[in-house]
Each structure stands twice: as C-alpha cells, then as structure tokens.
Design a protein around this motif. Structure first.
Motif, PDB file in Angstrom:
ATOM      1  N   HIS A 216      19.692 -45.792  -5.655  1.00 50.53           N
ATOM      2  CA  HIS A 216      19.929 -46.718  -6.441  1.00 50.53           C
ATOM      3  C   HIS A 216      21.301 -46.717  -6.417  1.00 50.53           C
ATOM      4  O   HIS A 216      22.199 -45.746  -5.993  1.00 50.53           O
ATOM      5  CB  HIS A 216      19.665 -45.919  -7.987  1.00 50.53           C
ATOM      6  N   ARG A 231      25.884 -53.855 -13.079  1.00 52.59           N
ATOM      7  CA  ARG A 231      24.621 -54.311 -12.505  1.00 52.59           C
ATOM      8  C   ARG A 231      24.011 -52.906 -11.715  1.00 52.59           C
ATOM      9  O   ARG A 231      24.487 -52.218 -11.457  1.00 52.59           O
ATOM     10  CB  ARG A 231      24.796 -55.519 -11.560  1.00 52.59           C
ATOM     11  N   TRP A 232      22.748 -53.333 -11.207  1.00 48.99           N
ATOM     12  CA  TRP A 232      21.952 -52.325 -10.632  1.00 48.99           C
ATOM     13  C   TRP A 232      21.271 -52.806  -9.461  1.00 48.99           C
ATOM     14  O   TRP A 232      20.460 -54.048  -9.732  1.00 48.99           O
ATOM     15  CB  TRP A 232      21.043 -51.641 -11.588  1.00 48.99           C
ATOM     16  N   SER A 248      18.921 -56.099  -9.898  1.00 54.57           N
ATOM     17  CA  SER A 248      18.626 -56.347 -11.065  1.00 54.57           C
ATOM     18  C   SER A 248      18.758 -57.875 -11.519  1.00 54.57           C
ATOM     19  O   SER A 248      19.739 -58.371 -11.271  1.00 54.57           O
ATOM     20  CB  SER A 248      19.131 -55.357 -12.317  1.00 54.57           C
ATOM     21  N   ILE A 252      23.229 -54.824 -16.714  1.00 53.15           N
ATOM     22  CA  ILE A 252      22.717 -53.659 -17.763  1.00 53.15           C
ATOM     23  C   ILE A 252      23.690 -53.700 -18.865  1.00 53.15           C
ATOM     24  O   ILE A 252      23.167 -53.702 -20.053  1.00 53.15           O
ATOM     25  CB  ILE A 252      22.755 -52.286 -17.106  1.00 53.15           C
TER      26      ILE A 252
END
Length: 559
Positions: A216, A231-232, A248, A252
C-alpha cells in the motif's frame, strides 16, 4: 562551515509482538528505556544527527546512529549481555544533509538505508544502501529522487524476506513512482521500474506491506487551489515483479493548509491512516472503505513507530500521547491494551503468543581501514557497577588506531571465546557450485536475449529493404512465377533482381527465426526451472548452515 543537519530526530517507539522499548532522542544523545525500568539501560551521550532502531525479538534491540562528527555506527543491544558497536563509515556532514534512516537486521544480513543531499544539484537526494553480508560491509547507490524539502522514499519487507523500495520524484507537473526489489535469496537488486505517474507535486508519502504481501502507498499531493489531497494505491501481490499498482479513483480526504505529517499502520488486518495538517485525523479501512474515527486540533509530538513481528514489519511516523508518555496516541482506537507497567506501554493485541527468541548474531567486526575516525565508548545508565562496553577491535588491528575502550578488570565471555569456525569445506564447495551455475544460467539468458534482438534487427532490415523498393504502377502482379514474367520497358530486369533476392532471403530468415525462437523458448523454460530448483537448494543449504552455527558459536557468544 556550519552543519546543515541541525534537525532533532523524533523519538522512537520500538515494538516486537507484544513487547516494546522506547528510544528517547534529544540534542545531547539518546537513551533506551525498557518497559519495566524507569531508568534507561543504554545511553549515548553524544550529539546525534540521526538515530534509528528496531527490535528483532523481545530481548534484542538494534540501533544505528549518525553522529555530528560524521560517524555512522551500528550497535547490537541484548538485554542479557553488553552491547556491541561497530563503525560502518565516516560521512561528510558539513556539506551534506542526511534524512530517513531504515534498519533491517535479517540473521547475518544487516541492511541500512538513508538519503543524502547532492552537493552540486539542488533538490536532488541520493538513496544509499549499506549492508553487511556476513563478512564485509557493502555499499550500493540506488538512485535519486527530486524534492525541494524531503526525500520521498520508503522501504518495506515482505514475508519472504525481500526488501521493496518505493520512491517518488517530482518532474515538472508530475510525480513519478519508481519501485525496486532486493531479492532475499540471491541478495541482488533488480532494475528500477516506473509504476505510476501522478499529476501534481507530491509533498509527503508513506507505505506499508500487509501480512498477505499487499503493498500500500499513501501520498499527499498539492492541488492548484492550494489544498492537499490524500490518495492511495495498492499492489495486490508484491511478490510479482511486474505486479500492477492500482490507484484509487478519488482522494481519501481533501485538506487545507498547513500540511504536517502522514502515517499508516496495519493492526489485526485493519489499515489505519493518520493525517496531521490543520487537524489530527484518524481513519481506518477494514475492507469496506475509509471511515473517520477521530478528528481534533493537533497538540501531540511526532513519534517514529517501528513494529516488527514474525509476519510483517511497519515503520511510520505517528504521534506520542501527552497524557501517557512513551505511548502512541490513539492506542485505544487501534485496539491496543497498555500493560500494567507504568513506565512503558506494551500492546497485547499485536500478537497472541510470543515464542522463545533465538540468540542474535554477533556484531560485524571493527576494521583498521576505518580507524582514522575516533571511536567513542558508550556509557549507559545502569545500576550495575561495571559499565557497558563497545566491542573490542581484532588483535591484528593497528595499535595506533584511535580506538577508545573501557575494558573491565575481568575479561568478558565474548573476549575469551575463539573466533567462529568457518563452514565445512564441502558446503562451501556446494554453495560456490550453485552460485556459479546460477551465474551461467543468467549469462545464457542474456545471450539468448541478444540473439533474439539481432534476429529481429535483421528482420526489420529486410522489411525496410522491401518498403524502399519502388515498383511502378504498371508492373505486373509478382507471384511465384516471377522469373517467367516478361520484363516491361518501364521496369528493367536488373532492377528486379534485388527484390527477388530479398524475397528469397526473407523466406530463409523467417524459417530460421521460427526455429531459433522455438529453441530459445524451450531453453528459457529449462533455465527458469533450473533457477527455481537452484534457489530452493541454496535456501536449504543456508538453513542447514545457520542451524549448525546456532548450535555452536552463537550459543557460546551469547552466554
């Protein structure tokens, strides 16, 4: 010239399973506290630029520090015996800045990472890797990242012992994510691979590897209106070299200035994200999306949290509670339980069972070639009368080297023992043979690739020759009976000869190419099978050697 490294490192919380220690760092040095002692059991009373540590079992702490005199030192600190220290190198701290230490002890291997500023190019950071391979210290330059404030990189470890490097570098309007992996079996780095192209300037990042090898990455990017988006992205299987990173679709969270910190953890299968800007925000994701847990005005101090267990590893920036010192903030929300000891928190939910720990390997020896640097003793604070000592240099070291030691009246058990015996000659020969075979197979794969490239180049040359051959629109349709077709006045026969020759060569080259490609595919499948078999043999041989060593010298060394 004044030092450029005047930032005080954050204190560290070191946890292993349900055990923990606390490394307090200030301008005068650092002190290591156990969970059951109000006084530190180890102390360095020298100004430090950087300090980092990790617990590898419930009784052992590893520490690496960069002093203001430029000495990069590694220390092994067992609770049951005296600590041992070795000088790795002498760094230039007057014209170079150093940031973001990582430390990974893996049996006889010791990995140390840091970033240093480039002396000539502004905003350029160099990522360096020092590692002890069981015999010598080695150094590898891993590349550069561009950022005006901090080097954006992170190192994680998967369950197979491979190290994963992620870097974010800013290039104009975009930030590029590069990844690389250090193979834990063959101890070699791969090639850097560009994984993502992120629009905008990334100002902060953190990463973690879950226990099921899912990688991650979290980052904060500055938008055009001055806000920050968190963000991710995730790589579903980090063991695959070409595993795709999936970002993503939406941020987030969107935040206002000022930006401070970003941290992430995995606890019992749940991912936690800590954001510190104008507020302190804690979110979690248990597989059903991100949900808000807490938010309030920030007032906590930064804290580096390093957690090591049998299944995973985490290093992240967190916050320290101002009410319960030496304790991470939000520990209740994370589901962690404080121990009954008032001095230091231990976390019962990080593991349900702790097995007996194996004795740590001895610290790498001190070598005369680095004796130009002053080697200071470490004076701990302890109730014992005899102070803790650094390791002695080898007997063959130059007596004129500037090594300062604090030797007790009676020799310690580690000084009375003989040096460790080498591996049996037969196992050395087996290992050397396996390594030679692996090198040979890798060379064959390289040769096959070069052959394929040469064949494809010839194929391209033939196609180019065909495209450059000009035939007038009055020419007849050329077929297999081209030789029997009469030549027209517009196209002389001698001009058709190169074309016929090219057609004949093309047919021959195509047939040869097909045969060679079949052979190459069969050979590569055979080489891949051989490499996999050799990797298993090397792992078995290393495990056999380590099991023999554990029963011999290590037990005597730890006594």
């Amino acid at each position: 010239m004044a030092f450029l490294n005047r930032t005080t490192p954050n204190s560290l919380l070191l946890t292993y399973e349900n055990e923990s220690t606390y490394l307090h760092i200030d301008s005068q040095g650092c002190a290591l506290f156990g969970k059951d002692t109000p006084e530190p059991y180890f102390r360095i009373q020298e100004p430090l630029l950087l300090a980092h540590g990790i617990m590898t079992d419930s009784e052992t702490v590893h520490l690496v520090v960069l002093k203001t005199n430029g000495e990069l030192c590694y220390t092994l600190i067992p609770r049951s015996s005296s600590p041992q220290t070795t000088l790795i190198s002498k760094l230039d701290v007057r014209t170079t800045k150093y940031r973001r230490l990582f430390l990974f002890p893996q049996g006889k291997m010791i990995h140390i990472f840091y970033a240093c500023s480039h002396q000539a190019i502004r905003d350029l950071w160099r990522i360096e890797h020092h590692f002890w391979n069981g015999a010598t210290w080695n150094s590898v330059h891993l590349g550069e990242v561009v950022h005006p404030r901090v080097p954006l990189y992170h190192v994680n470890m998967d369950r197979q012992g491979n190290l994963h490097l992620v870097t974010l570098t800013f290039q104009g309007r975009y930030s590029l994510l590069f990844t690389n992996r250090f193979n834990g079996t063959f101890h070699i780095w791969g090639s850097p691979t560009q994984a993502l192209k992120i629009s905008g300037e990334v100002i902060d990042m953190t990463a973690l590897m879950t226990s099921d090898n899912v990688h991650h990455l979290f980052w904060a990017v500055k938008t055009t209106n001055g806000q920050f988006e968190v963000r991710w992205a995730q790589q579903t299987n980090a063991l695959e070299l070409t595993g795709e990173w999936l970002p993503s679709p939406a941020p987030i969270r969107t935040l206002s200035s000022p930006w401070k910190n970003l941290g992430s953890l995995e606890v019992n299968g749940v991912i936690w994200l800590l954001i510190q800007s104008e507020e302190e925000i804690l979110l979690f994701n248990d597989g059903a999306g991100w949900r808000l847990v807490s938010t309030h005005t920030p007032f906590h101090q930064p804290l580096q949290w390093v957690h090591k267990s049998k299944r995973n590893f985490h290093q992240t920036l967190w916050l320290e509670s101002q009410v319960e010192r030496r304790t991470p903030v939000y520990y209740r929300e994370l589901g962690l339980v404080l121990s009954t000891s008032p001095q230091l928190a231990t976390f019962q939910s990080l593991s349900t069972k702790t097995s007996p720990s194996a004795p740590p390997p001895p610290v790498p020896a001190y070598y005369p070639e680095v004796s130009s640097a002053t080697y200071y003793p470490i004076s701990p604070v302890s109730t014992s009368e005899n102070p803790l000592n650094v390791n002695d240099p080898p007997k063959e070291a130059d007596p004129s080297s500037e090594v300062i030691q604090d030797i007790p009246e009676s020799p310690t058990p580690s000084q009375e023992e003989d040096p460790p015996q080498s591996q049996p000659q037969q196992e050395n020969l087996q290992l050397e043979h396996l390594i030679t075979t692996v090198t040979h197979l890798e060379q064959e794969n390289s040769n096959l690739s070069l052959t394929l490239q040469a064949i494809m180049s010839k194929f391209d040359q033939i196609l180019n020759a065909l495209s450059e051959t000009t035939i007038s629109k009055n020419d007849v349709n050329f077929s297999e009976d081209l030789k029997e077709a009469p030549a027209t006045p517009e196209v002389p026969v001698e001009e058709l000869e190169p074309f016929k020759e090219a057609m004949s060569n093309l047919e021959k080259e195509t047939q040869g190419l097909s045969q060679i490609l079949h052979k190459m595919l069969a050979k590569q499948e055979e080489n891949e099978s051989s490499l996999e078999s050799l990797g298993m043999q090397i792992c078995q041989l290393q495990e056999k050697t380590e099991s023999k060593n554990k029963g011999g010298f290590w037990n005597k060394w730890i006594t």
